[in-house]
Design a protein around this motif. Structure first.
Motif, PDB file in Angstrom:
ATOM      1  N   ALA A  64       0.858  -1.188   0.000  1.00 42.72           N
ATOM      2  CA  ALA A  64       0.000   0.000   0.000  1.00 42.72           C
ATOM      3  C   ALA A  64       0.894   1.239   0.000  1.00 42.72           C
ATOM      4  O   ALA A  64       1.688   1.407  -0.904  1.00 42.72           O
ATOM      5  N   HIS A  65       0.814   2.083   1.008  1.00 42.89           N
ATOM      6  CA  HIS A  65       1.644   3.289   1.061  1.00 42.89           C
ATOM      7  C   HIS A  65       2.844   3.136   1.990  1.00 42.89           C
ATOM      8  O   HIS A  65       3.552   4.103   2.241  1.00 42.89           O
ATOM      9  N   ASP A  66       3.055   1.926   2.495  1.00 46.26           N
ATOM     10  CA  ASP A  66       4.151   1.687   3.423  1.00 46.26           C
ATOM     11  C   ASP A  66       5.295   0.949   2.738  1.00 46.26           C
ATOM     12  O   ASP A  66       5.072   0.090   1.882  1.00 46.26           O
ATOM     13  N   ILE A  67       6.513   1.267   3.131  1.00 47.08           N
ATOM     14  CA  ILE A  67       7.690   0.523   2.710  1.00 47.08           C
ATOM     15  C   ILE A  67       8.164  -0.242   3.945  1.00 47.08           C
ATOM     16  O   ILE A  67       8.552   0.369   4.944  1.00 47.08           O
ATOM     17  N   LEU A  68       8.092  -1.566   3.861  1.00 49.71           N
ATOM     18  CA  LEU A  68       8.428  -2.421   4.992  1.00 49.71           C
ATOM     19  C   LEU A  68       9.800  -3.043   4.798  1.00 49.71           C
ATOM     20  O   LEU A  68      10.105  -3.584   3.729  1.00 49.71           O
ATOM     21  N   VAL A  69      10.623  -2.962   5.833  1.00 47.32           N
ATOM     22  CA  VAL A  69      11.973  -3.513   5.825  1.00 47.32           C
ATOM     23  C   VAL A  69      11.948  -4.751   6.709  1.00 47.32           C
ATOM     24  O   VAL A  69      11.736  -4.654   7.916  1.00 47.32           O
ATOM     25  N   HIS A  70      12.175  -5.914   6.094  1.00 44.58           N
ATOM     26  CA  HIS A  70      12.113  -7.184   6.810  1.00 44.58           C
ATOM     27  C   HIS A  70      13.520  -7.642   7.184  1.00 44.58           C
ATOM     28  O   HIS A  70      14.390  -7.746   6.319  1.00 44.58           O
ATOM     29  N   THR A  71      13.706  -7.913   8.464  1.00 46.79           N
ATOM     30  CA  THR A  71      14.943  -8.522   8.954  1.00 46.79           C
ATOM     31  C   THR A  71      14.553  -9.832   9.627  1.00 46.79           C
ATOM     32  O   THR A  71      13.354 -10.130   9.769  1.00 46.79           O
ATOM     33  N   ALA A  72      15.536 -10.600  10.057  1.00 44.64           N
ATOM     34  CA  ALA A  72      15.238 -11.855  10.759  1.00 44.64           C
ATOM     35  C   ALA A  72      14.576 -11.583  12.104  1.00 44.64           C
ATOM     36  O   ALA A  72      13.823 -12.407  12.611  1.00 44.64           O
ATOM     37  N   GLU A  73      14.843 -10.409  12.682  1.00 43.23           N
ATOM     38  CA  GLU A  73      14.351 -10.077  14.013  1.00 43.23           C
ATOM     39  C   GLU A  73      13.016  -9.348  14.038  1.00 43.23           C
ATOM     40  O   GLU A  73      12.223  -9.532  14.952  1.00 43.23           O
ATOM     41  N   ALA A  74      12.767  -8.478  13.029  1.00 38.00           N
ATOM     42  CA  ALA A  74      11.573  -7.628  13.084  1.00 38.00           C
ATOM     43  C   ALA A  74      11.251  -7.067  11.706  1.00 38.00           C
ATOM     44  O   ALA A  74      12.021  -7.195  10.761  1.00 38.00           O
ATOM     45  N   VAL A  75      10.102  -6.412  11.639  1.00 33.37           N
ATOM     46  CA  VAL A  75       9.681  -5.692  10.438  1.00 33.37           C
ATOM     47  C   VAL A  75       9.579  -4.221  10.813  1.00 33.37           C
ATOM     48  O   VAL A  75       8.963  -3.864  11.825  1.00 33.37           O
ATOM     49  N   TYR A  76      10.209  -3.366  10.010  1.00 30.83           N
ATOM     50  CA  TYR A  76      10.237  -1.933  10.259  1.00 30.83           C
ATOM     51  C   TYR A  76       9.593  -1.204   9.090  1.00 30.83           C
ATOM     52  O   TYR A  76       9.444  -1.759   8.008  1.00 30.83           O
ATOM     53  N   LYS A  77       9.245   0.055   9.312  1.00 27.63           N
ATOM     54  CA  LYS A  77       8.786   0.924   8.241  1.00 27.63           C
ATOM     55  C   LYS A  77       9.863   1.969   7.976  1.00 27.63           C
ATOM     56  O   LYS A  77      10.591   2.356   8.892  1.00 27.63           O
ATOM     57  N   THR A  78       9.961   2.398   6.738  1.00 24.36           N
ATOM     58  CA  THR A  78      10.890   3.470   6.405  1.00 24.36           C
ATOM     59  C   THR A  78      10.169   4.512   5.557  1.00 24.36           C
ATOM     60  O   THR A  78       9.195   4.195   4.872  1.00 24.36           O
ATOM     61  N   GLY A  79      10.656   5.739   5.617  1.00 26.68           N
ATOM     62  CA  GLY A  79      10.076   6.823   4.846  1.00 26.68           C
ATOM     63  C   GLY A  79      10.619   6.889   3.425  1.00 26.68           C
ATOM     64  O   GLY A  79      10.136   7.661   2.606  1.00 26.68           O
ATOM     65  N   GLU A  80      11.627   6.068   3.126  1.00 24.90           N
ATOM     66  CA  GLU A  80      12.200   6.038   1.782  1.00 24.90           C
ATOM     67  C   GLU A  80      11.185   5.407   0.821  1.00 24.90           C
ATOM     68  O   GLU A  80      10.344   4.616   1.222  1.00 24.90           O
ATOM     69  N   ARG A  81      11.299   5.710  -0.441  1.00 26.61           N
ATOM     70  CA  ARG A  81      10.483   5.089  -1.479  1.00 26.61           C
ATOM     71  C   ARG A  81      11.285   3.924  -2.062  1.00 26.61           C
ATOM     72  O   ARG A  81      12.515   3.947  -2.084  1.00 26.61           O
ATOM     73  N   LEU A  82      10.575   2.920  -2.577  1.00 23.45           N
ATOM     74  CA  LEU A  82      11.248   1.735  -3.099  1.00 23.45           C
ATOM     75  C   LEU A  82      12.182   2.078  -4.257  1.00 23.45           C
ATOM     76  O   LEU A  82      13.296   1.566  -4.342  1.00 23.45           O
ATOM     77  N   TRP A  83      11.768   2.970  -5.130  1.00 23.65           N
ATOM     78  CA  TRP A  83      12.625   3.335  -6.265  1.00 23.65           C
ATOM     79  C   TRP A  83      13.890   4.040  -5.789  1.00 23.65           C
ATOM     80  O   TRP A  83      14.954   3.898  -6.384  1.00 23.65           O
ATOM     81  N   GLN A  84      13.793   4.794  -4.699  1.00 28.60           N
ATOM     82  CA  GLN A  84      14.975   5.449  -4.143  1.00 28.60           C
ATOM     83  C   GLN A  84      15.929   4.413  -3.547  1.00 28.60           C
ATOM     84  O   GLN A  84      17.139   4.490  -3.747  1.00 28.60           O
TER      85      GLN A  84
END
Length: 148
Positions: free
Chosen positions: A67-87
């Protein structure tokens, strides 16, 4: 003025001093980015709940747009970032990360297995057991990058 500086370790301190002398403040969350050629992100500014984290790129398994979120998946947790995927696609080291669909970038080292699927697609199993698809658009580039 605030800028985010992306530079190699050997140049970062000298560039930071010069920018500070010019009255330019460094901020990892600034929208204006100054990037050294061939320098790639070594960490991402992320958030989970109400906390901010600096996530090292070595910890990242994959990054997805949902949707409008960029999720960063690690082995430990899932985070959100303000960066855009294309960036992120432009700022992450292409030797370590690969775009596999319109909405996913995967860490090459996190790929545990590659299974062919119908219609020129692959199903990837990552080191944490999660699954992501290589779509038709990225099929040939993925094969070339992975040497298959």
């Amino acid at each position: 003025m605030k800028v985010k500086l992306i530079a190699s370790e050997e140049h970062y301190d000298a560039l930071a001093r010069e920018l500070l002398a010019l009255g330019i403040e460094l901020d990892d969350e600034a929208r204006l980015i100054l990037q050294e050629a061939d320098a790639f992100l070594d960490r991402l500014t992320c958030r989970r709940e109400n906390e901010h984290f600096l996530v090292r790129t070595e910890e990242i398994l994959y990054i997805e747009s949902l949707a409008h979120d960029i999720l960063v998946h690690t082995a430990e947790a899932v985070y959100k970032t303000g960066e855009r995927l294309w960036q992120l696609d432009r700022r992450l080291d292409p030797q370590k990360f690969l775009r596999i669909s319109h909405s996913v970038i995967v860490a090459k080292d996190a790929i545990q297995s590659i299974r062919p699927a119908l219609s020129q697609k692959f199903l990837l199993t990552l080191s944490d057991g999660s699954h992501v698809d290589v779509t038709r658009t990225y099929y040939l580039a993925f094969r070339e990058a992975m040497g298959i």
